[in-house]
Design an enzyme around this catalytic site. Structure first.
Site, PDB file in Angstrom:
ATOM      1  N   ARG A 131      11.313  -8.963   8.941  1.00  0.00           N
ATOM      2  CA  ARG A 131      11.318  -7.490   8.884  1.00  0.00           C
ATOM      3  C   ARG A 131      11.705  -6.901  10.244  1.00  0.00           C
ATOM      4  O   ARG A 131      12.435  -5.911  10.309  1.00  0.00           O
ATOM      5  CB  ARG A 131       9.952  -6.968   8.428  1.00  0.00           C
ATOM      6  CG  ARG A 131       9.948  -5.473   8.176  1.00  0.00           C
ATOM      7  CD  ARG A 131       8.669  -4.994   7.496  1.00  0.00           C
ATOM      8  NE  ARG A 131       7.513  -5.125   8.365  1.00  0.00           N
ATOM      9  CZ  ARG A 131       6.257  -4.864   7.998  1.00  0.00           C
ATOM     10  NH1 ARG A 131       5.994  -4.469   6.763  1.00  0.00           N
ATOM     11  NH2 ARG A 131       5.261  -4.995   8.846  1.00  0.00           N
ATOM     12  N   LYS A 139      10.808  -0.205  10.779  1.00  0.00           N
ATOM     13  CA  LYS A 139       9.547  -0.095  11.521  1.00  0.00           C
ATOM     14  C   LYS A 139       9.909   0.166  12.979  1.00  0.00           C
ATOM     15  O   LYS A 139       9.954  -0.747  13.802  1.00  0.00           O
ATOM     16  CB  LYS A 139       8.705  -1.371  11.346  1.00  0.00           C
ATOM     17  CG  LYS A 139       7.247  -1.185  11.717  1.00  0.00           C
ATOM     18  CD  LYS A 139       6.394  -2.288  11.150  1.00  0.00           C
ATOM     19  CE  LYS A 139       4.985  -2.278  11.706  1.00  0.00           C
ATOM     20  NZ  LYS A 139       4.201  -1.081  11.405  1.00  0.00           N
ATOM     21  N   GLU A 151       3.100   6.772   0.999  1.00  0.00           N
ATOM     22  CA  GLU A 151       2.171   5.787   1.567  1.00  0.00           C
ATOM     23  C   GLU A 151       1.206   6.495   2.504  1.00  0.00           C
ATOM     24  O   GLU A 151       1.334   7.688   2.746  1.00  0.00           O
ATOM     25  CB  GLU A 151       2.957   4.715   2.327  1.00  0.00           C
ATOM     26  CG  GLU A 151       3.795   5.275   3.468  1.00  0.00           C
ATOM     27  CD  GLU A 151       4.601   4.227   4.226  1.00  0.00           C
ATOM     28  OE1 GLU A 151       4.274   3.037   4.138  1.00  0.00           O
ATOM     29  OE2 GLU A 151       5.564   4.619   4.906  1.00  0.00           O
TER      30      GLU A 151
HETATM   31  N1  PMP Z   1       3.186   1.594   6.054  1.00  0.00           N
HETATM   32  C1  PMP Z   1       3.308   1.878   7.358  1.00  0.00           C
HETATM   33  C2  PMP Z   1       3.880   3.188   7.763  1.00  0.00           C
HETATM   34  C3  PMP Z   1       2.895   0.949   8.309  1.00  0.00           C
HETATM   35  O1  PMP Z   1       3.020   1.219   9.620  1.00  0.00           O
HETATM   36  C4  PMP Z   1       2.359  -0.288   7.903  1.00  0.00           C
HETATM   37  C5  PMP Z   1       1.968  -1.333   8.894  1.00  0.00           C
HETATM   38  N2  PMP Z   1       0.910  -0.964   9.707  1.00  0.00           N
HETATM   39  C6  PMP Z   1       2.206  -0.524   6.522  1.00  0.00           C
HETATM   40  C7  PMP Z   1       2.668   0.434   5.628  1.00  0.00           C
HETATM   41  C8  PMP Z   1       1.626  -1.804   6.009  1.00  0.00           C
HETATM   42  O2  PMP Z   1       2.511  -2.859   6.249  1.00  0.00           O
HETATM   43  P1  PMP Z   1       1.991  -4.354   6.464  1.00  0.00           P
HETATM   44  O3  PMP Z   1       1.254  -4.710   5.224  1.00  0.00           O
HETATM   45  O4  PMP Z   1       3.243  -5.140   6.620  1.00  0.00           O
HETATM   46  O5  PMP Z   1       1.112  -4.340   7.645  1.00  0.00           O
END
Ligand code: PMP
Length: 290
Positions: free
Chosen positions: A50, A149, A182
């Site tokens: 990622r 990200k 989210e």
């Molecule tokens: N959404 C956002 C905006 C995030 O920054 C994150 C990670 N902290 C997630 C979802 C969750 O992703 P992951 O399960 O890969 O930590």
């Protein structure tokens, strides 16, 4: 603590970034938050993939291979005696001029921090979270795609400010069309009957690695898992709602915009997935000690 900076492990006090780094000046860079459990780095390959995808999307060439990156993360954990920790992997555009031109930044900076995990209090998992939907919508995918990200988290920070001002620890962000996206640092799932739904990746979300693991575990447990557009109505009328993320793992939501969700406590499916995710994360991963 020793910090990995461009191939070297340096003491924390010496781990410094130039004021001309475009990561600082413009949020120009990408990052990952990763967890290790019992001496193994959970889903390291997925996080590194990622990271490289995010970098590709912003035309940032990371000066090491994915394999070297994974080894560097493990090395940083070893040097800090990290067994159960939280790892922050950051790649900035590097030092440039005060102008925007990223091509004037010669060398990207690779930084790896292996820190302790700041766990949410246990009672939060038992009682569940009360959260609100906020006015700050997720960035438009056509502008800065939330799948990247990036080091620019202002969009999420603005939403977090709204949540805190409303007396909550988390916010649910909608996309510009009013669909559920989210939380500020977590993905979201809604259960109704035995159908588990989560917003699709093109609805303005980060494609969470915990989200993927939970989808797999839920499917194996016999639930029907769908990536589907969700509205606030779907949240309010759900039997259960929970958030997923590397740091939070799986955490129940019991109140949204002053509507009680289900029985007002984390539901049985949330609790089951919380447990199975923790077991899965504890049993799989890239070994820190080779
Ligand atoms: N959404 C956002 C905006 C995030 O920054 C994150 C990670 N902290 C997630 C979802 C969750 O992703 P992951 O399960 O890969 O930590």
């Amino acid at each position: 603590m020793k910090i990995y900076m461009n191939g070297e492990l340096v003491p924390e006090a010496e781990a410094k970034v130039s004021v001309f780094d475009h990561g600082l000046l413009y949020g120009d860079g990408v990052f990952e938050g990763i967890r290790s459990y019992s001496g193994r780095i959970f889903a390291l390959e997925a996080h590194v993939d990622r990271l490289y995808d995010s970098a590709k999307a912003i035309a940032l060439e990371i000066p090491m291979t994915r394999q070297e990156m994974m080894q560097a993360v493990a090395l940083t954990c070893r040097e800090n005696d990290t067994t159960d920790g939280y790892i922050r992997l950051v790649v900035t555009r590097g030092v440039g001029t005060l102008g925007l031109n990223p091509y004037l930044c010669k060398t990207p900076q690779v930084i790896i921090i292996a820190a302790d995990i700041q766990l949410y209090p246990k009672e939060l998992y038992e009682k569940g979270l009360s959260i609100v939907t906020v006015g700050t919508t997720r960035n438009l995918s056509e502008a800065v795609n939330p799948r990247i990200k990036s080091l620019n988290y202002l969009n999420n920070i603005l939403a977090k400010i709204e949540a805190i001002n409303a007396g909550c620890m988390e916010a649910i962000m909608l996309n510009s069309q009013g669909a559920v996206a989210e939380a500020t640092g977590d993905n979201l799932f809604v259960l109704r009957g035995d159908v588990l739904r989560t917003p699709p990746v093109n609805e303005g979300i980060l494609e969470g690695i915990t989200r993927a693991a939970v989808m797999k575990l839920a499917t194996e447990a016999g639930y029907s898992v769908r990536e589907e557009r969700l509205s606030r109505y779907d949240l309010y009328t759900a039997d259960e709602v929970f958030l997923t993320g590397t740091a939070a793992e799986v955490i129940g939501v019991v109140n949204i915009d002053r509507r009680q969700i289900g029985e007002g406590v984390p539901g049985p499916v949330t609790c089951k997935l919380e447990k199975s995710y923790r077991q899965y994360a504890n049993a799989n991963g890239y070994p820190i000690n080779g």
